[in-house]
Scaffold this active site. Structure first.
Site, mmCIF file in Angstrom:
data_model
loop_
_atom_site.group_PDB
_atom_site.id
_atom_site.type_symbol
_atom_site.label_atom_id
_atom_site.label_comp_id
_atom_site.label_asym_id
_atom_site.label_seq_id
_atom_site.Cartn_x
_atom_site.Cartn_y
_atom_site.Cartn_z
ATOM 1 N N ASP A 260 0.850 -1.189 0.000
ATOM 2 C CA ASP A 260 0.000 0.000 0.000
ATOM 3 C C ASP A 260 0.885 1.238 0.000
ATOM 4 O O ASP A 260 1.984 1.215 0.555
ATOM 5 C CB ASP A 260 -0.926 0.002 1.238
ATOM 6 C CG ASP A 260 -1.995 1.070 1.132
ATOM 7 O OD1 ASP A 260 -2.940 0.881 0.351
ATOM 8 O OD2 ASP A 260 -1.854 2.124 1.789
ATOM 9 N N ASP B 13 0.059 4.375 1.279
ATOM 10 C CA ASP B 13 -0.016 5.326 2.409
ATOM 11 C C ASP B 13 -0.375 4.668 3.743
ATOM 12 O O ASP B 13 -0.724 5.366 4.697
ATOM 13 C CB ASP B 13 -1.026 6.454 2.079
ATOM 14 C CG ASP B 13 -2.449 5.916 1.944
ATOM 15 O OD1 ASP B 13 -3.356 6.727 1.677
ATOM 16 O OD2 ASP B 13 -2.643 4.683 2.105
ATOM 17 N N HIS C 68 -8.861 -22.052 12.525
ATOM 18 C CA HIS C 68 -9.004 -23.422 12.022
ATOM 19 C C HIS C 68 -7.796 -23.790 11.164
ATOM 20 O O HIS C 68 -7.197 -24.847 11.333
ATOM 21 C CB HIS C 68 -10.302 -23.525 11.211
ATOM 22 C CG HIS C 68 -10.561 -24.871 10.580
ATOM 23 N ND1 HIS C 68 -11.503 -25.751 11.064
ATOM 24 C CD2 HIS C 68 -9.972 -25.475 9.508
ATOM 25 C CE1 HIS C 68 -11.484 -26.853 10.297
ATOM 26 N NE2 HIS C 68 -10.583 -26.706 9.349
ATOM 27 N N GLU C 69 -7.425 -22.887 10.264
ATOM 28 C CA GLU C 69 -6.327 -23.196 9.328
ATOM 29 C C GLU C 69 -4.986 -23.248 10.041
ATOM 30 O O GLU C 69 -4.190 -24.151 9.814
ATOM 31 C CB GLU C 69 -6.281 -22.166 8.195
ATOM 32 C CG GLU C 69 -7.551 -22.037 7.370
ATOM 33 C CD GLU C 69 -8.116 -23.362 6.889
ATOM 34 O OE1 GLU C 69 -9.326 -23.442 6.639
ATOM 35 O OE2 GLU C 69 -7.354 -24.350 6.799
ATOM 36 N N HIS D 15 -4.496 -26.436 11.864
ATOM 37 C CA HIS D 15 -4.040 -27.557 11.029
ATOM 38 C C HIS D 15 -2.510 -27.631 11.055
ATOM 39 O O HIS D 15 -1.930 -28.710 11.094
ATOM 40 C CB HIS D 15 -4.517 -27.401 9.586
ATOM 41 C CG HIS D 15 -5.903 -27.901 9.318
ATOM 42 N ND1 HIS D 15 -6.348 -29.136 9.731
ATOM 43 C CD2 HIS D 15 -6.945 -27.324 8.669
ATOM 44 C CE1 HIS D 15 -7.617 -29.304 9.352
ATOM 45 N NE2 HIS D 15 -7.999 -28.222 8.708
ATOM 46 N N TYR E 59 -4.793 -37.316 7.837
ATOM 47 C CA TYR E 59 -6.009 -36.654 7.355
ATOM 48 C C TYR E 59 -6.930 -37.628 6.632
ATOM 49 O O TYR E 59 -7.254 -37.461 5.440
ATOM 50 C CB TYR E 59 -5.622 -35.479 6.440
ATOM 51 C CG TYR E 59 -6.649 -34.384 6.371
ATOM 52 C CD1 TYR E 59 -7.249 -34.042 5.159
ATOM 53 C CD2 TYR E 59 -7.025 -33.674 7.505
ATOM 54 C CE1 TYR E 59 -8.192 -33.027 5.083
ATOM 55 C CE2 TYR E 59 -7.957 -32.657 7.432
ATOM 56 C CZ TYR E 59 -8.547 -32.329 6.233
ATOM 57 O OH TYR E 59 -9.462 -31.325 6.155
ATOM 58 N N GLU F 298 -9.743 -32.505 11.898
ATOM 59 C CA GLU F 298 -10.748 -31.480 11.601
ATOM 60 C C GLU F 298 -11.376 -30.924 12.874
ATOM 61 O O GLU F 298 -11.536 -29.710 13.037
ATOM 62 C CB GLU F 298 -11.840 -32.045 10.690
ATOM 63 C CG GLU F 298 -11.537 -31.845 9.237
ATOM 64 C CD GLU F 298 -11.367 -30.378 8.935
ATOM 65 O OE1 GLU F 298 -12.285 -29.585 9.218
ATOM 66 O OE2 GLU F 298 -10.287 -30.001 8.427
ATOM 67 N N ASP G 282 -20.113 -17.890 19.709
ATOM 68 C CA ASP G 282 -21.187 -18.777 19.236
ATOM 69 C C ASP G 282 -20.593 -20.161 19.018
ATOM 70 O O ASP G 282 -19.384 -20.325 19.048
ATOM 71 C CB ASP G 282 -21.752 -18.251 17.905
ATOM 72 C CG ASP G 282 -20.641 -18.001 16.905
ATOM 73 O OD1 ASP G 282 -20.429 -16.843 16.511
ATOM 74 O OD2 ASP G 282 -19.924 -18.971 16.567
ATOM 75 N N TYR H 29 -19.692 -17.223 5.885
ATOM 76 C CA TYR H 29 -20.549 -18.193 5.205
ATOM 77 C C TYR H 29 -21.868 -17.544 4.783
ATOM 78 O O TYR H 29 -22.457 -16.802 5.573
ATOM 79 C CB TYR H 29 -20.824 -19.369 6.146
ATOM 80 C CG TYR H 29 -21.520 -20.534 5.492
ATOM 81 C CD1 TYR H 29 -22.805 -20.904 5.860
ATOM 82 C CD2 TYR H 29 -20.891 -21.252 4.484
ATOM 83 C CE1 TYR H 29 -23.450 -21.961 5.244
ATOM 84 C CE2 TYR H 29 -21.535 -22.313 3.870
ATOM 85 C CZ TYR H 29 -22.818 -22.666 4.249
ATOM 86 O OH TYR H 29 -23.450 -23.703 3.618
ATOM 87 N N THR H 30 -22.269 -17.782 3.584
ATOM 88 C CA THR H 30 -23.525 -17.251 2.993
ATOM 89 C C THR H 30 -23.761 -15.805 3.443
ATOM 90 O O THR H 30 -24.654 -15.522 4.268
ATOM 91 C CB THR H 30 -24.730 -18.126 3.386
ATOM 92 O OG1 THR H 30 -24.851 -18.119 4.812
ATOM 93 C CG2 THR H 30 -24.579 -19.535 2.846
ATOM 94 N N ASP I 203 -14.299 -37.281 0.772
ATOM 95 C CA ASP I 203 -13.835 -36.359 1.816
ATOM 96 C C ASP I 203 -12.839 -37.038 2.753
ATOM 97 O O ASP I 203 -12.918 -36.909 3.982
ATOM 98 C CB ASP I 203 -15.030 -35.819 2.605
ATOM 99 C CG ASP I 203 -14.672 -34.736 3.622
ATOM 100 O OD1 ASP I 203 -13.700 -33.980 3.397
ATOM 101 O OD2 ASP I 203 -15.368 -34.670 4.664
ATOM 102 N N HIS J 115 -14.772 -34.108 7.230
ATOM 103 C CA HIS J 115 -15.587 -32.932 7.556
ATOM 104 C C HIS J 115 -17.007 -33.333 7.947
ATOM 105 O O HIS J 115 -17.841 -32.479 8.231
ATOM 106 C CB HIS J 115 -15.649 -31.984 6.350
ATOM 107 C CG HIS J 115 -14.355 -31.336 6.007
ATOM 108 N ND1 HIS J 115 -13.498 -31.841 5.067
ATOM 109 C CD2 HIS J 115 -13.749 -30.237 6.506
ATOM 110 C CE1 HIS J 115 -12.427 -31.091 4.981
ATOM 111 N NE2 HIS J 115 -12.544 -30.100 5.842
HETATM 112 C C1 LIG Z 1 -14.048 -23.958 3.725
HETATM 113 C C2 LIG Z 1 -13.219 -25.209 3.679
HETATM 114 C C3 LIG Z 1 -13.344 -26.111 2.617
HETATM 115 C C4 LIG Z 1 -12.567 -27.277 2.596
HETATM 116 C C5 LIG Z 1 -11.658 -27.572 3.630
HETATM 117 C C6 LIG Z 1 -11.538 -26.697 4.705
HETATM 118 C C7 LIG Z 1 -10.606 -27.020 5.846
HETATM 119 O O1 LIG Z 1 -9.785 -26.131 6.224
HETATM 120 O O2 LIG Z 1 -10.697 -28.160 6.353
HETATM 121 C C8 LIG Z 1 -12.304 -25.499 4.716
HETATM 122 O O3 LIG Z 1 -12.137 -24.578 5.728
HETATM 123 C C9 LIG Z 1 -12.849 -24.810 6.902
HETATM 124 O O4 LIG Z 1 -13.422 -25.833 7.122
HETATM 125 C C10 LIG Z 1 -12.877 -23.624 7.836
HETATM 126 C C11 LIG Z 1 -13.568 -23.716 9.129
HETATM 127 C C12 LIG Z 1 -14.192 -22.950 8.000
HETATM 128 CA CA LIG Z 2 -17.758 -18.821 15.239
HETATM 129 ZN ZN LIG Z 3 -9.938 -28.088 8.153
#
Ligand SMILES: Cc1cccc(C(=O)O)c1OC(=O)C1CC1
Ligand SMILES: [Ca+2]
Ligand SMILES: [Zn+2]
Length: 304
Positions: free
Chosen positions: A60, A62, A145-146, A149, A160, A169, A183, A191-192, A224, A229
């Site tokens: 960026d 500024d 979450h990420e 991992h 996994y 997960e 929450d 999400y949405t 999956d 998941h």
């Molecule tokens: C959105 C999404 C799709 C696929 C894998 C993951 C994954 O990281 O396992 C993912 O991220 C999540 O689940 C985070 C919690 C919302």
């Molecule tokens: Ca939350």
């Molecule tokens: Zn995940």
């Protein structure tokens, strides 16, 4: 040469203003945070809607990061710092490797990409398609979450797939809750975006998003990675019962100790119950109400 750590201002995915740890070098500002202890650099880049990683540093002119196409960058950077601080301050862990590894995030990955992931070296976030997801770095529980991992990869190493994958997960969802305990939903902030009140998953009511919450409803599937998941709903429900009973402060200590001390790459749900009970025993005693709450939680989801 006038290189310096600087403080900027940015607008996040949901229009909120936040303060950013940035860096000034040779006339340009970068999303490059040098403020963390013991060298954990936090740096954010953009893939510029392509797939090459890590892409190029977000810049960026500024230090006011308020353009609409900078919102995902702002939140990826800010929330990575929040998660770094959480692991350092709450669990005395210095980055995901406990040795001050830099945390690199890349946003604007591909186009309309409804996904986020840890690729073994860095975090990657899509911008979403605007209907299923807003830019995915816009949620603290998603970023947590990420990064979790990565912590799991460097500690328990939960493979996994199948039950160990569902635990992998679940650990990411549970630490997503610890970072965002307002929450029981996961990803509700991105999400949405046109629908309020929903999320990607729910710890308190996995069924509301098509997940089982009892062992009797475990889904045997090859998709999956064996339903990682989907079947995460079972340990997630156990975590909900545990946290509701003993509170976040004790639960996060037990979960962190189980993840980093007792779980292994091939741990299954029964092994997770034992690991969490061992951690509860270590921390609070095997006759404590805390210990009994953990056992009751896993009994209620049908894991022996
Ligand atoms: C959105 C999404 C799709 C696929 C894998 C993951 C994954 O990281 O396992 C993912 O991220 C999540 O689940 C985070 C919690 C919302
Ligand atoms: Ca939350
Ligand atoms: Zn995940």
């Amino acid at each position: 040469v006038t290189d310096a750590a600087t403080t900027g201002r940015g607008t996040g995915v949901n229009g909120d203003t936040k303060t950013l740890n940035t860096y000034f070098s040779n006339g340009t500002y970068y999303l490059y945070d040098t403020t963390k202890p013991m060298s954990g650099i936090i740096q954010t880049a953009t893939a510029q809607n392509r797939s090459t990683l890590p892409g190029v540093y977000s810049t960026d002119a500024d230090n006011a990061w308020t353009a609409s196409n900078q919102r995902a960058d702002v939140d990826a950077h800010y929330y990575a710092g929040v998660v770094y601080d959480y692991y350092y301050n709450t669990h005395n862990r210095n980055s995901y490797d406990n040795r001050g590894a830099s945390i690199t995030s890349t946003v604007h990955y591909q186009t309309n990409y409804n996904n986020a992931f840890w690729n073994g070296s860095q975090m990657v976030y899509g911008d979403g398609d605007g209907t299923t997801f807003a830019p995915l770095s816009g949620a603290l529980d998603v970023v947590a979450h990420e990064i979790t991992h990565a912590v799991t990869e460097r500690t328990a190493g939960l493979q996994y797939q199948n039950q160990s994958g569902a635990l992998n997960e679940s650990m990411s969802d549970v630490f997503g809750y610890f970072l965002d305990p307002n929450d029981w939903l996961l990803g509700e902030d991105v999400y949405t975006p046109k629908v309020s009140g929903d999320g990607l998953r729910s710890l308190s009511n996995p069924e509301s998003y098509g997940q089982p919450s009892t062992m009797s409803n475990y889904v045997n599937t090859t998709s999956d990675n064996g339903g990682v998941h989907i079947n995460s709903g079972i340990p997630n429900k156990a975590a909900y019962y545990t946290i509701s009973s003993i509170g976040k402060a004790q639960a996060e200590k037990i979960y962190y100790r189980a993840l980093t001390t007792y779980l292994t790459p091939t741990s299954n749900f029964s092994n997770a119950k034992s690991a969490l009970l061992q951690a509860a025993s270590d921390l609070y005693g095997s006759n404590s109400s805390t210990y009994n709450a953990v056992r009751s939680a896993w009994d209620r989801v049908g894991v022996n």
